[in-house]
Design a protein around this motif. Structure first.
Motif, short mmCIF file in Angstrom:
data_model
loop_
_atom_site.label_atom_id
_atom_site.label_comp_id
_atom_site.label_asym_id
_atom_site.label_seq_id
_atom_site.Cartn_x
_atom_site.Cartn_y
_atom_site.Cartn_z
N ILE A 214 0.83 -1.20 0.00
CA ILE A 214 0.00 0.00 0.00
C ILE A 214 0.86 1.25 0.00
O ILE A 214 0.64 2.18 -0.78
N ALA A 215 1.87 1.29 0.87
CA ALA A 215 2.72 2.47 0.98
C ALA A 215 3.47 2.73 -0.32
O ALA A 215 3.66 3.90 -0.71
N ARG A 216 3.92 1.68 -0.99
CA ARG A 216 4.67 1.84 -2.23
C ARG A 216 3.78 2.21 -3.41
O ARG A 216 4.19 2.96 -4.31
N ALA A 217 2.56 1.69 -3.43
CA ALA A 217 1.69 1.88 -4.60
C ALA A 217 0.80 3.11 -4.51
O ALA A 217 0.30 3.58 -5.53
N ALA A 218 0.59 3.63 -3.32
CA ALA A 218 -0.42 4.67 -3.12
C ALA A 218 -0.20 5.90 -3.99
O ALA A 218 -1.16 6.53 -4.45
N ALA A 219 1.06 6.26 -4.23
CA ALA A 219 1.34 7.46 -5.03
C ALA A 219 0.84 7.33 -6.46
O ALA A 219 0.61 8.34 -7.15
N ASP A 225 -9.75 6.24 -6.82
CA ASP A 225 -9.55 4.80 -6.64
C ASP A 225 -8.79 4.42 -5.39
O ASP A 225 -8.71 3.23 -5.06
N GLU A 226 -8.21 5.39 -4.68
CA GLU A 226 -7.26 5.04 -3.64
C GLU A 226 -7.86 4.20 -2.51
O GLU A 226 -7.22 3.26 -2.02
N TRP A 227 -9.09 4.50 -2.11
CA TRP A 227 -9.67 3.74 -1.01
C TRP A 227 -10.04 2.32 -1.44
O TRP A 227 -9.86 1.36 -0.69
N SER A 228 -10.55 2.19 -2.65
CA SER A 228 -10.88 0.84 -3.13
C SER A 228 -9.63 0.02 -3.36
O SER A 228 -9.61 -1.20 -3.10
N GLU A 229 -8.55 0.65 -3.81
CA GLU A 229 -7.30 -0.07 -4.01
C GLU A 229 -6.71 -0.50 -2.67
O GLU A 229 -6.20 -1.62 -2.53
N LEU A 233 -6.20 -4.62 -1.03
CA LEU A 233 -5.02 -5.22 -0.41
C LEU A 233 -5.22 -5.50 1.08
O LEU A 233 -4.68 -6.47 1.61
N ALA A 234 -6.00 -4.66 1.76
CA ALA A 234 -6.13 -4.78 3.21
C ALA A 234 -7.20 -5.76 3.66
O ALA A 234 -7.05 -6.42 4.70
N ARG A 235 -8.30 -5.86 2.91
CA ARG A 235 -9.42 -6.69 3.36
C ARG A 235 -9.03 -8.15 3.61
O ARG A 235 -9.42 -8.72 4.64
#
Length: 261
Positions: A214-219, A225-229, A233-235
């Motif tokens: 998440i930290a690497r891809a968020a940018a 889309d950020e919350w769904s992305e 990964l988190a769910r």
């Protein structure tokens, strides 16, 4: 034709220390310069880190008091290329591992060595270490990731100064800029990196890997889309056996036992 590598001992050594994979570039006679064999061995080690469920964190370092001086130019001129297809310079810069990777830096981390360091997630460095991107001094470009990644890690103007002058900076200056997480005494970078790795390795492995993703891809995610992305990964982590174990262990005031699922 690529030259046959025969240096009497492995150009890269790989050891396991309590769920931590330690990858050591082992060419101290040439300040751990990267040739094709080094690149392929690092790539293999990174693949091992990601594929072995018992391994939690990697540490990349260099033998003999130097992290890495970059590309082995003599090997390059002989046709021995220090890239691995799809994985980049040193078998690492284009495709870092999914699991955390810590650089333990003593001495020089310059040119391609600096780019290997930038491919790591965290950096522990000796106060005697030095960092730089001197490619422009040789009329070449830092094509192993520094020109792209350095402006993402430190202020753009400072990154451009390093890239355009080719001058080195001290470990203390690198720490001030946020490139180094922890400074150590000379000769202590690996031991402190292992302590940091052990702290990370004690946490839930699925959560650690997903958090890094998440930290690497968020940018790269759009605001839409950020919350769904992140949820994608988190769910699965929230629904894992490890998540239940973490909550149970906390309630029972005991150390958790992770299952990796």
């Amino acid at each position: 034709m690529k030259p046959i590598v025969d240096e009497g001992e492995p150009t890269v050594t790989v050891t396991v220390r309590d769920r931590i994979l330690v990858i050591t570039i082992n060419r101290p006679a040439v300040r751990n310069a990267v040739n094709g064999d080094v690149a392929r061995r690092i790539a293999d080690a990174v693949q091992e880190l990601d594929s072995d469920d018992e391994l939690r964190v990697g540490v990349l370092t260099g033998a003999g008091g130097t992290f890495c001086s970059g590309m082995d130019l003599k090997a390059l001129l002989a046709g021995d290329l220090p890239w691995v297809e799809g994985k980049g310079f040193g078998g690492l810069t284009q495709l870092p591992p999914r699991k955390p990777l810590i650089a333990a830096v003593e001495g020089w981390a310059v040119a391609g060595g600096f780019e290997l360091m930038l491919a790591c997630d965290l950096v522990v460095a000796s106060e005697a270490a030095a960092f730089g991107v001197p490619e422009v001094k040789l009329a070449t470009v830092a094509g192993g990731g520094a020109a792209m990644r350095l402006p993402q890690r430190i202020p753009t103007a400072i990154a451009l100064e390093m890239l355009l002058t080719g001058d080195t900076i001290s470990a203390r200056r690198a720490a001030e800029l946020g490139l180094v997480n922890r400074l150590t005494g000379e000769g202590e970078a690996l031991s402190v990196a292992l302590e940091l790795a052990s702290t990370i390795a004690a946490n839930g492995p699925l959560a650690v890997t997903a958090t890094k993703q998440i930290a690497r891809a968020a940018a790269e995610w759009s605001r839409a889309d950020e919350w769904s992305e992140q949820d994608r990964l988190a769910r699965p982590i929230y629904e894992s056996r490890d998540a239940r174990e973490g909550a149970t262990a906390f309630a029972e005031k005991r150390a958790p036992v992770w299952f990796g699922r």
